[in-house]
Every structure is written in C-alpha cells, then in structure tokens.
Design an enzyme around this catalytic site. Structure first.
Site, PDB file in Angstrom:
ATOM      1  N   HIS A 159       1.965   4.604  -2.816  1.00  0.00           N
ATOM      2  CA  HIS A 159       2.080   6.049  -2.604  1.00  0.00           C
ATOM      3  C   HIS A 159       3.452   6.538  -3.046  1.00  0.00           C
ATOM      4  O   HIS A 159       3.583   7.593  -3.675  1.00  0.00           O
ATOM      5  CB  HIS A 159       1.867   6.412  -1.136  1.00  0.00           C
ATOM      6  CG  HIS A 159       0.484   6.143  -0.640  1.00  0.00           C
ATOM      7  ND1 HIS A 159      -0.649   6.361  -1.399  1.00  0.00           N
ATOM      8  CD2 HIS A 159       0.041   5.687   0.555  1.00  0.00           C
ATOM      9  CE1 HIS A 159      -1.723   6.045  -0.702  1.00  0.00           C
ATOM     10  NE2 HIS A 159      -1.335   5.632   0.491  1.00  0.00           N
ATOM     11  N   HIS A 181       0.826  -1.200   0.000  1.00  0.00           N
ATOM     12  CA  HIS A 181       0.000   0.000   0.000  1.00  0.00           C
ATOM     13  C   HIS A 181       0.863   1.254   0.000  1.00  0.00           C
ATOM     14  O   HIS A 181       0.683   2.173  -0.810  1.00  0.00           O
ATOM     15  CB  HIS A 181      -0.905  -0.044   1.242  1.00  0.00           C
ATOM     16  CG  HIS A 181      -1.846   1.110   1.377  1.00  0.00           C
ATOM     17  ND1 HIS A 181      -3.212   0.960   1.461  1.00  0.00           N
ATOM     18  CD2 HIS A 181      -1.626   2.448   1.476  1.00  0.00           C
ATOM     19  CE1 HIS A 181      -3.787   2.141   1.598  1.00  0.00           C
ATOM     20  NE2 HIS A 181      -2.857   3.065   1.620  1.00  0.00           N
ATOM     21  N   GLU A 182       1.819   1.292   0.901  1.00  0.00           N
ATOM     22  CA  GLU A 182       2.625   2.513   0.999  1.00  0.00           C
ATOM     23  C   GLU A 182       3.575   2.672  -0.172  1.00  0.00           C
ATOM     24  O   GLU A 182       3.873   3.791  -0.607  1.00  0.00           O
ATOM     25  CB  GLU A 182       3.415   2.535   2.312  1.00  0.00           C
ATOM     26  CG  GLU A 182       2.566   2.376   3.560  1.00  0.00           C
ATOM     27  CD  GLU A 182       1.437   3.387   3.650  1.00  0.00           C
ATOM     28  OE1 GLU A 182       1.519   4.447   3.014  1.00  0.00           O
ATOM     29  OE2 GLU A 182       0.452   3.099   4.353  1.00  0.00           O
TER      30      GLU A 182
END
Lengths: 143, 245
Positions: free
Chosen positions: B129, B125-126
C-alpha cells in the site's frame, strides 16, 4: 536512451562481453538453472495451474542458462547477447502492466509529507523504545 | 485495515470509521478486561510491544520480501524509518494490522500478530500500500484506487492454494485459475471492511472493473510467490534488474 550518443557498434564487433550495453541485466548462470528447475518442478507446475490454468513455458530459462554457460566457458559473445535480449524482454513484460495500469496517475515525485513529524504525544511515547534505537542502527547500516 | 489479514485504514469521515478497531490511534490505551487477563493472559502490553518490535526488526534484517519492499520504497524516494513509519499497538482482535494513511504509518497489532511469519505478512502487505501511495496519486477516498491496491496486496502476499482452500475459493476439484477468485474475495473483504457505506454489489462491480489491470501489476515483487519455496529469495535477488537497489 542512446540517441544523441554515437551509434552502438554492430553486434558482431564486441569482443569483450563487459562492454555490451545492458550486460548488467545478466544474472549468475546458476539463477537461470534454479528458475528452470522451479518452473519445471511438480510443485511449480501446480502453482502455475492454480494461477494461470495451464503450465508456463519454461524453455526460455533453460536457453538462457545454456547461453550463459556458453559465454562463461567459451566467451561466446553472441550467446551473451541472446541472454541480454531475453532479460530485456522479461523486463519489458514485467514492467509494462505496471506502467500501463492507468487506474491511477503516476507521480513525478514522492509525497512531500512522507516524513511529516508525528504528533508530539506519539513522539514522546516512542523515545527510548526498542524500535527507536534499532531504527537508528538500521539506518546507519543501510548507507 | 480489517479482515483477518489486513487492509487499509479507512478514510477520514466525520465518524472516523474503522479507527474503533485501532483504539490506540485515537489516544485511548485499550484496557484488558479481568477475564481476558485471567483466561487468555492478556494485558501484558509492554512485553508484547517489545516482542512485536523485535519481530519487526528481525523481518527487516532477514525477510527477503520485507527487504525487497524496503529497497523498492527507498529507490522510489520513500525510505522507511523503522520508528516513524511502523507502530506496534493493541488493536481489536478482528484485525491483525493495517496502514494509517493520515499519519503514514503501518500499524501491527501486537496482540494478534505474535509470530515472525505473521509480522512478515502484515509488513509486506502494508508496504505494498505504501509503495502504491509513494509512486501514484493514491486516494483512499477513491473506490477504484482502494480496490486496486487491495487487489495487488492480496495478489502478491496472500492466496496460496491452501489459504484459498481454507477460504473456500478452491478445492481439490477446483484448482484451475482459482487464484484469481481468491484474490477477488480477499480484496472484497478488505474493501467492505474499510468502507462500510459501500454495498457488496458495488464493491464487486468496482473490483471487476479494475481487476485485469491491477491483477497483472506485480511490482515490486514481480511474481506471485509460491509458499515454501525459494521464490521470495529469487524475487529479492532479481530486484536490481528492475531498479530497486
């Protein structure tokens, strides 16, 4: 991409599959079979229904598998070219929404401060930690 | 950087919002209270940290999704250094991880994310980003950008049918196209947690505005992986066709 170089040979003239442009896009034939099986499976169909509201068309995977095998078993160059064409189309369809996503501007180079040093206190804390050693090991193994 | 899953660390305002969820980022070491130690075995900071770091290393070695994200970032010119860009810390139990845009670091909450599976999810998920920050002029101050990156992260790493059901976005009678609903709600939660000054209506409006473009942007994973399938491995294996090697 090939403007300025000589014209690529007309399709029917390739005798060795390795010389066709973009042949590197072709995956091992088993991949296509695997994708087809996943696409047509019950769980796969459920997943498609959950996301798209309808079943996806899996026939292209099957066609690619058959063409791939034709090339592998009988050196059928037009079949290989059809696989390359299918992969190019797939590549375009996947990358187009990414490049047409204009919510943000595309960068021409990565941020300069990507690796900027951490605050000294943090650096001191990190010395000799597990990740400190493993980070170096990992970096060495990636080159 | 909030929610049960993760989100982004909020932007720098005078009050440092959201950083209170990550006390170690401000330099305070979180102290466990006596009853937390007695009842929940809290306070084993050093062993938790090592366990967390081991899980991180394990993911980089074995998880197809994390390896794919690493390759994609490296190919984009933003190679990850396991020590520089990842930190295991004790955080508020409301969050499980996050991304600190100021220091460009992924924070994994060692007291919440105790299993390899959770660490894998947070890392992927990160790293999405990070991928967006690497390839685009991403400003976490811009609500459109924030919404877009959260939509993409929810789209690619969360919202299996079962998690949608748990959230209430889907049921056995409401399956068709519910994935998009799940993604919207997850993204909404993340945006609201990071920007407490934005109302739910404003956030929803922004999410709806950018939804179509961001929902269909699947790079670098390229598909919405089906849980418990070999989709992750397939995504990893096809990475060379899209430039991530």
């Amino acid at each position: 991409m090939s403007e300025g170089k000589e014209e690529p040979k007309p399709r029917t003239e390739y005798t060795d599959g390795k010389n066709i442009p973009n042949v590197w896009l072709v995956r091992p034939c088993e991949s296509y079979k695997d994708e087809y099986t996943e696409c047509a499976s019950i769980r796969g169909r459920f997943h498609q229904y959950f996301i798209f509201g309808e079943n996806s068309d899996c026939t292209q995977w099957k066609t690619d598998y058959e063409n791939c095998m034709k090339y592998r078993l009988h050196n059928d160059i037009p079949a290989l070219e059809r696989v390359i064409q299918s992969e190019s189309k797939r590549r375009y369809e996947r990358l187009a929404p990414h490049y047409y996503n204009d919510v943000w501007k595309h960068r021409t180079s990565p941020p300069e401060d990507w690796n900027k040093p951490l605050p000294t206190k943090m650096q001191e804390e990190y010395k000799n930690t597990y990740l400190d050693h493993k980070a170096r090991e990992y970096k060495a193994s990636q080159t | 950087m909030a929610d049960q899953s993760s989100g982004s660390t909020p932007v720098d305002k005078e009050d440092n919002w959201g950083y209170d969820l990550y006390p170690e980022r401000r330099g305070e070491a979180a102290q466990a209270k006596w009853w937390q130690v007695a009842l929940f075995g809290a306070g084993q900071v050093k062993t938790e940290k090592i366990s967390c770091e081991r899980n991180v290393y394990n993911c980089f070695q074995n998880s197809p999704l994390v390896k794919l994200m690493y390759s994609a970032l490296k190919a984009s010119g933003c190679e990850i250094d396991l020590r520089r860009h990842i930190a295991c810390e004790v955080c508020d139990v409301k969050v499980s991880g996050g991304y600190d845009p100021r220091l460009n670091q992924i924070v994994i909450c060692q007291n919440v994310a105790r299993s390899k599976g959770m660490v894998q999810g947070i890392l992927t998920h990160e790293m999405i980003h990070m991928f967006d920050a690497c390839r685009h002029e991403l400003s976490f101050k811009d609500l459109n950008h924030l919404a877009c990156t959260e939509i993409r992260a929810a789209n690619l790493t969360h919202c299996s049918f079962f998690s949608a059901m748990t959230q209430g976005d889907a049921s056995f009678f409401r399956i068709q196209k519910q994935h998009a609903e799940c993604v919207k709600n997850k993204a909404l939660g993340s945006v609201l947690a990071v920007r407490p000054d934005v109302t739910k209506e404003e956030a929803l409006a922004v999410i709806d505005k950018v939804f179509l473009k961001c929902y269909n942007d699947l790079e670098p994973i390229g598909r919405r992986v089906r849980r418990n399938s070999a989709d992750m491995i397939r995504a990893y294996q096809e990475r060379t066709n899209y430039g991530y090697e």
